[in-house]
Design a protein around this motif. Structure first.
Motif, PDB file in Angstrom:
ATOM      1  N   ARG A  24       1.684  18.824 -15.141  1.00 38.91           N
ATOM      2  CA  ARG A  24       2.739  19.612 -14.494  1.00 38.91           C
ATOM      3  C   ARG A  24       2.719  21.053 -15.000  1.00 38.91           C
ATOM      4  NH1 ARG A  24       7.994  15.588 -14.640  1.00 38.91           N
ATOM      5  NH2 ARG A  24       7.223  14.074 -13.086  1.00 38.91           N
ATOM      6  N   ARG A  25       2.452  21.221 -16.293  1.00 34.31           N
ATOM      7  CA  ARG A  25       2.391  22.575 -16.876  1.00 34.31           C
ATOM      8  C   ARG A  25       1.121  23.307 -16.459  1.00 34.31           C
ATOM      9  NH1 ARG A  25       4.204  19.754 -21.333  1.00 34.31           N
ATOM     10  NH2 ARG A  25       2.159  19.822 -22.312  1.00 34.31           N
ATOM     11  N   ARG A  26       0.040  22.567 -16.267  1.00 33.02           N
ATOM     12  CA  ARG A  26      -1.255  23.190 -15.951  1.00 33.02           C
ATOM     13  C   ARG A  26      -1.466  23.278 -14.444  1.00 33.02           C
ATOM     14  NH1 ARG A  26      -5.335  24.043 -19.524  1.00 33.02           N
ATOM     15  NH2 ARG A  26      -5.948  25.309 -17.743  1.00 33.02           N
ATOM     16  N   THR A  27      -0.573  23.999 -13.790  1.00 31.87           N
ATOM     17  CA  THR A  27      -0.680  24.154 -12.345  1.00 31.87           C
ATOM     18  C   THR A  27      -1.896  24.981 -11.953  1.00 31.87           C
ATOM     19  OG1 THR A  27       0.806  26.057 -12.455  1.00 31.87           O
ATOM     20  CG2 THR A  27       1.797  23.894 -11.987  1.00 31.87           C
ATOM     21  N   ASP A  28      -2.501  25.665 -12.929  1.00 38.42           N
ATOM     22  CA  ASP A  28      -3.716  26.423 -12.648  1.00 38.42           C
ATOM     23  C   ASP A  28      -4.922  25.508 -12.450  1.00 38.42           C
ATOM     24  OD1 ASP A  28      -3.301  25.905 -15.507  1.00 38.42           O
ATOM     25  OD2 ASP A  28      -5.190  26.984 -15.807  1.00 38.42           O
ATOM     26  N   VAL A  29      -4.833  24.280 -12.920  1.00 37.57           N
ATOM     27  CA  VAL A  29      -5.922  23.321 -12.763  1.00 37.57           C
ATOM     28  C   VAL A  29      -5.733  22.610 -11.428  1.00 37.57           C
ATOM     29  CG1 VAL A  29      -7.065  21.289 -13.722  1.00 37.57           C
ATOM     30  CG2 VAL A  29      -6.118  23.024 -15.257  1.00 37.57           C
ATOM     31  N   GLN A  30      -6.664  22.826 -10.543  1.00 39.28           N
ATOM     32  CA  GLN A  30      -6.596  22.252  -9.201  1.00 39.28           C
ATOM     33  C   GLN A  30      -7.062  20.802  -9.221  1.00 39.28           C
ATOM     34  OE1 GLN A  30      -5.419  24.114  -6.290  1.00 39.28           O
ATOM     35  NE2 GLN A  30      -4.654  25.176  -8.105  1.00 39.28           N
ATOM     36  N   ASN A  31      -6.572  20.034  -8.267  1.00 38.93           N
ATOM     37  CA  ASN A  31      -6.985  18.633  -8.165  1.00 38.93           C
ATOM     38  C   ASN A  31      -8.493  18.504  -7.981  1.00 38.93           C
ATOM     39  OD1 ASN A  31      -4.567  17.305  -8.604  1.00 38.93           O
ATOM     40  ND2 ASN A  31      -3.982  17.400  -6.458  1.00 38.93           N
ATOM     41  N   ILE A  32      -9.102  19.403  -7.229  1.00 41.01           N
ATOM     42  CA  ILE A  32     -10.542  19.315  -7.017  1.00 41.01           C
ATOM     43  C   ILE A  32     -11.293  19.517  -8.335  1.00 41.01           C
ATOM     44  CG2 ILE A  32     -10.924  21.733  -6.352  1.00 41.01           C
ATOM     45  CD1 ILE A  32     -12.884  20.511  -4.156  1.00 41.01           C
ATOM     46  N   ASP A  33     -10.757  20.357  -9.216  1.00 44.91           N
ATOM     47  CA  ASP A  33     -11.368  20.540 -10.536  1.00 44.91           C
ATOM     48  C   ASP A  33     -11.289  19.242 -11.335  1.00 44.91           C
ATOM     49  OD1 ASP A  33     -11.916  23.301 -10.104  1.00 44.91           O
ATOM     50  OD2 ASP A  33      -9.858  23.800 -10.686  1.00 44.91           O
ATOM     51  N   LEU A  34     -10.120  18.601 -11.305  1.00 44.21           N
ATOM     52  CA  LEU A  34      -9.958  17.321 -11.998  1.00 44.21           C
ATOM     53  C   LEU A  34     -10.920  16.285 -11.443  1.00 44.21           C
ATOM     54  CD1 LEU A  34      -6.057  17.180 -12.176  1.00 44.21           C
ATOM     55  CD2 LEU A  34      -7.611  17.510 -14.092  1.00 44.21           C
ATOM     56  N   MET A  35     -11.038  16.228 -10.117  1.00 42.74           N
ATOM     57  CA  MET A  35     -11.947  15.261  -9.492  1.00 42.74           C
ATOM     58  C   MET A  35     -13.391  15.543  -9.876  1.00 42.74           C
ATOM     59  SD  MET A  35     -10.393  12.904  -7.766  1.00 42.74           S
ATOM     60  CE  MET A  35     -11.687  12.258  -6.734  1.00 42.74           C
ATOM     61  N   ASN A  36     -13.781  16.806  -9.851  1.00 47.07           N
ATOM     62  CA  ASN A  36     -15.167  17.159 -10.151  1.00 47.07           C
ATOM     63  C   ASN A  36     -15.523  16.874 -11.611  1.00 47.07           C
ATOM     64  OD1 ASN A  36     -15.670  17.962  -7.533  1.00 47.07           O
ATOM     65  ND2 ASN A  36     -15.367  20.124  -7.940  1.00 47.07           N
ATOM     66  N   LEU A  37     -14.583  17.084 -12.499  1.00 43.54           N
ATOM     67  CA  LEU A  37     -14.867  16.889 -13.928  1.00 43.54           C
ATOM     68  C   LEU A  37     -14.549  15.484 -14.422  1.00 43.54           C
ATOM     69  CD1 LEU A  37     -13.542  20.273 -15.322  1.00 43.54           C
ATOM     70  CD2 LEU A  37     -15.929  19.563 -15.107  1.00 43.54           C
ATOM     71  N   GLY A  38     -13.452  14.921 -13.953  1.00 49.31           N
ATOM     72  CA  GLY A  38     -13.004  13.642 -14.496  1.00 49.31           C
ATOM     73  C   GLY A  38     -13.053  12.466 -13.549  1.00 49.31           C
ATOM     74  N   GLY A  39     -13.263  12.745 -12.261  1.00 52.71           N
ATOM     75  CA  GLY A  39     -13.316  11.659 -11.297  1.00 52.71           C
ATOM     76  C   GLY A  39     -11.951  11.133 -10.877  1.00 52.71           C
ATOM     77  N   PHE A  40     -10.883  11.832 -11.237  1.00 55.18           N
ATOM     78  CA  PHE A  40      -9.526  11.461 -10.818  1.00 55.18           C
ATOM     79  C   PHE A  40      -8.689  12.729 -10.763  1.00 55.18           C
ATOM     80  CE2 PHE A  40      -8.823  11.923 -15.274  1.00 55.18           C
ATOM     81  CZ  PHE A  40      -7.487  12.243 -15.423  1.00 55.18           C
ATOM     82  N   CYS A  41      -7.555  12.640 -10.077  1.00 50.32           N
ATOM     83  CA  CYS A  41      -6.663  13.790  -9.979  1.00 50.32           C
ATOM     84  C   CYS A  41      -5.212  13.319  -9.986  1.00 50.32           C
ATOM     85  CB  CYS A  41      -6.969  14.602  -8.721  1.00 50.32           C
ATOM     86  SG  CYS A  41      -6.544  13.753  -7.180  1.00 50.32           S
ATOM     87  N   ARG A  42      -4.315  14.239  -9.764  1.00 52.12           N
ATOM     88  CA  ARG A  42      -2.892  13.902  -9.733  1.00 52.12           C
ATOM     89  C   ARG A  42      -2.592  12.863  -8.652  1.00 52.12           C
ATOM     90  NH1 ARG A  42      -3.597  19.307 -10.550  1.00 52.12           N
ATOM     91  NH2 ARG A  42      -2.502  20.266 -12.312  1.00 52.12           N
ATOM     92  N   ASN A  43      -3.265  12.985  -7.509  1.00 53.78           N
ATOM     93  CA  ASN A  43      -3.046  12.015  -6.433  1.00 53.78           C
ATOM     94  C   ASN A  43      -3.502  10.626  -6.857  1.00 53.78           C
ATOM     95  OD1 ASN A  43      -1.974  13.980  -4.779  1.00 53.78           O
ATOM     96  ND2 ASN A  43      -3.908  14.384  -3.745  1.00 53.78           N
ATOM     97  N   CYS A  44      -4.610  10.547  -7.577  1.00 50.58           N
ATOM     98  CA  CYS A  44      -5.074   9.247  -8.086  1.00 50.58           C
ATOM     99  C   CYS A  44      -4.013   8.647  -9.005  1.00 50.58           C
ATOM    100  CB  CYS A  44      -6.392   9.399  -8.856  1.00 50.58           C
ATOM    101  SG  CYS A  44      -7.778   9.980  -7.860  1.00 50.58           S
ATOM    102  N   LEU A  45      -3.473   9.461  -9.908  1.00 55.88           N
ATOM    103  CA  LEU A  45      -2.428   8.962 -10.817  1.00 55.88           C
ATOM    104  C   LEU A  45      -1.229   8.445 -10.030  1.00 55.88           C
ATOM    105  CD1 LEU A  45      -2.333  11.619 -13.684  1.00 55.88           C
ATOM    106  CD2 LEU A  45      -3.175   9.272 -13.811  1.00 55.88           C
ATOM    107  N   SER A  46      -0.836   9.182  -9.012  1.00 54.12           N
ATOM    108  CA  SER A  46       0.322   8.733  -8.236  1.00 54.12           C
ATOM    109  C   SER A  46       0.001   7.464  -7.459  1.00 54.12           C
ATOM    110  CB  SER A  46       0.824   9.840  -7.306  1.00 54.12           C
ATOM    111  OG  SER A  46      -0.124  10.157  -6.315  1.00 54.12           O
ATOM    112  N   ASN A  47      -1.237   7.337  -6.981  1.00 59.31           N
ATOM    113  CA  ASN A  47      -1.629   6.095  -6.292  1.00 59.31           C
ATOM    114  C   ASN A  47      -1.600   4.913  -7.254  1.00 59.31           C
ATOM    115  OD1 ASN A  47      -2.046   7.530  -3.929  1.00 59.31           O
ATOM    116  ND2 ASN A  47      -4.264   7.639  -4.178  1.00 59.31           N
TER     117      ASN A  47
END
Length: 101
Positions: A25-48
């Motif tokens: 929530r604090r790191r709004t500068d980190v986009q979901n696509i960045d999370l997906m590209n680096l970690g294979g998951f994003c905020r949407n994955c967590l919510s799912n």
């Protein structure tokens, strides 16, 4: 290794999850696509995953409700405030790492 009780493990996992969500929530500068590209998951994955866990426990939780829990606000509001257009490089990296998406 320290032996944890089932209750301790559950409490510690929940605390770690809350910390991760607050961090994202604090790191709004980190986009979901960045999370997906680096970690294979994003905020949407967590919510799912959150929604799946609730539903498995017999609690009806909608996708939008789960996303609001993770994002800390309605998803549309977060997108309007913080989401930027993905660059061609980000899109190409996503296509390479997630060809089935």
């Amino acid at each position: 290794m320290t032996q944890l009780t089932k209750q301790q493990r559950t409490e510690f996992e929940a605390a770690a999850f809350r910390t991760l969500v607050e961090h994202l929530r604090r790191r709004t500068d980190v986009q979901n696509i960045d999370l997906m590209n680096l970690g294979g998951f994003c905020r949407n994955c967590l919510s799912n995953w959150y929604q799946d866990a609730a539903n498995e426990a017999g609690v009806e939780l909608s996708k939008s409700e789960a996303r609001e829990i993770v994002y800390g606000m309605p998803y549309g509001e977060w997108k309007d405030r913080y989401q930027t257009e993905a660059s061609d490089e980000q899109k190409a990296a996503f296509a390479r790492s997630h060809p089935d998406h």
